[in-house]
Design an enzyme around this catalytic site. Structure first.
Site, PDB file in Angstrom:
ATOM      1  N   ASP A   1       1.022   7.698   5.460  1.00 13.77           N
ATOM      2  CA  ASP A   1       2.315   8.183   5.952  1.00 13.77           C
ATOM      3  C   ASP A   1       2.478   9.679   5.716  1.00 13.77           C
ATOM      4  OD1 ASP A   1       3.159   5.542   6.719  1.00 13.77           O
ATOM      5  OD2 ASP A   1       3.223   5.133   4.568  1.00 13.77           O
TER       6      ASP A   1
ATOM      7  N   GLU B   1      -3.864  -2.513   0.066  1.00 10.94           N
ATOM      8  CA  GLU B   1      -4.620  -1.335   0.519  1.00 10.94           C
ATOM      9  C   GLU B   1      -5.230  -0.603  -0.677  1.00 10.94           C
ATOM     10  OE1 GLU B   1      -2.224  -0.063   4.588  1.00 10.94           O
ATOM     11  OE2 GLU B   1      -1.455   0.630   2.682  1.00 10.94           O
TER      12      GLU B   1
ATOM     13  N   GLY C   1       2.394   2.860   2.620  1.00 13.68           N
ATOM     14  CA  GLY C   1       3.274   1.739   2.353  1.00 13.68           C
ATOM     15  C   GLY C   1       4.467   1.598   3.263  1.00 13.68           C
TER      16      GLY C   1
ATOM     17  N   LYS D   1       1.228  13.896  10.067  1.00 12.86           N
ATOM     18  CA  LYS D   1       1.282  13.324   8.707  1.00 12.86           C
ATOM     19  C   LYS D   1       0.993  14.363   7.610  1.00 12.86           C
ATOM     20  CE  LYS D   1       1.714   8.984  10.275  1.00 12.86           C
ATOM     21  NZ  LYS D   1       0.719   7.971  10.165  1.00 12.86           N
TER      22      LYS D   1
ATOM     23  N   GLY E   1      -1.621  -0.833   9.734  1.00 12.64           N
ATOM     24  CA  GLY E   1      -0.780   0.148  10.423  1.00 12.64           C
ATOM     25  C   GLY E   1      -1.350   0.467  11.792  1.00 12.64           C
TER      26      GLY E   1
ATOM     27  N   GLY F   1      -4.889   4.202   7.269  1.00 13.81           N
ATOM     28  CA  GLY F   1      -3.957   5.254   7.643  1.00 13.81           C
ATOM     29  C   GLY F   1      -3.172   5.758   6.443  1.00 13.81           C
TER      30      GLY F   1
ATOM     31  N   GLY G   1       4.494   0.133   5.889  1.00 17.94           N
ATOM     32  CA  GLY G   1       4.436  -1.267   6.326  1.00 17.94           C
ATOM     33  C   GLY G   1       4.478  -2.243   5.158  1.00 17.94           C
TER      34      GLY G   1
END
Ligand code: A5P
Length: 235
Positions: free
Chosen positions: A89, A108, A100, A126, A32, A87, A102
């Site tokens: 979300d 991950e 997720g 976030k 990400g 990273g 991406g």
């Protein structure tokens, strides 16, 4: 003062997270835009003398790391990873995550499971009170059993949408599909993560409950660190 945007905050968080990396370590390389800052920063430090090996969490990160000259290891050839910088979300107050966006969350999560110190880097946008109110939860599923997975997920109380890219069902690095699940809010991330994992054709969800050791947040008020509340860490 220069106007700061989320890209600047992501870079600041990544730079702070790199302070956790020590010479000689094996470093998990997240996926990400925020993790990319960390990968680029790591390569810069290596040019200044730091010696590390990386374990990429996606094909995109693997490509980037190779371009930057970071030596890589295969997760199957090593027992553990010292520190991973990745990273997220969404992050809740207990440092549970949704990842997720991406579609890289399965790799991950595997790298995170092997990692001793999991450092999550985010800009302050976030942070949420409750996971899943705004952001759908990605679930990677085996294409052959997609319908079964969808029915199982719907029975857990969400609406499900098959992720597309360029008019075709999106394929992960593992060749699977992603179902984006809208729960309208997730009250018990750990229980939901377990329930989803038990459904037919499910490979992995983007819920990361109790897997964060350190959160690095950058925003208009600067950069700060946060650790999970006592008893909420995986250690
Ligand atoms: C990749 O699938 C994701 O888990 C990313 O780690 C997450 O979407 C964060 O991405 P950004 O740093 O680009 O917001």
């Amino acid at each position: 003062m220069a106007r700061m945007d989320s890209s600047t905050f992501k870079q600041q968080a990544a730079e702070r997270a790199l302070e956790f990396v020590r010479d000689g370590q094996v470093v998990g390389l997240g996926t990400g835009s925020t993790a990319e800052h960390a990968v680029r920063g790591l390569a810069r430090r290596m040019r200044e003398g730091l010696r590390v090996h990386g374990v990429p969490t996606s094909k995109a990160t693997e490509r980037l790391a190779r371009e930057l000259g970071i030596p890589l290891l295969d997760l199957n050839d090593i027992g553990s990873v010292d520190v991973t910088i990745d990273g997220a979300d969404e992050v809740d107050p207990d440092l549970n995550l949704i990842k997720g966006a991406g579609g890289a969350h399965t790799r991950e999560k595997l790298v995170a499971r092997a990692t001793r110190l999991q450092v999550i880097v985010v800009d302050s946008s976030k942070l949420v009170r409750r996971l899943g109110e705004a952001f759908p939860l990605p679930v990677e599923v085996l294409p052959f059993g997609r319908r079964l997975a969808q029915l199982g997920l719907e029975s857990l109380g969400c609406t499900v949408e098959l992720r597309h890219r360029d008019g075709e069902p999106f394929r992960t690095d593992n060749g699977n599909h992603v179902l984006d699940c809208r729960f309208g809010g997730i009250d018990e991330p750990e229980a939901l993560e377990r329930a989803i994992k038990g459904l037919p054709a499910v490979i992995e969800s983007g819920l990361f409950a109790g897997m964060t050791d350190v959160l690095v947040i950058a925003g208009p008020d600067g950069v700060r660190l946060s650790e999970p509340p006592a008893g909420r860490s995986r250690r």
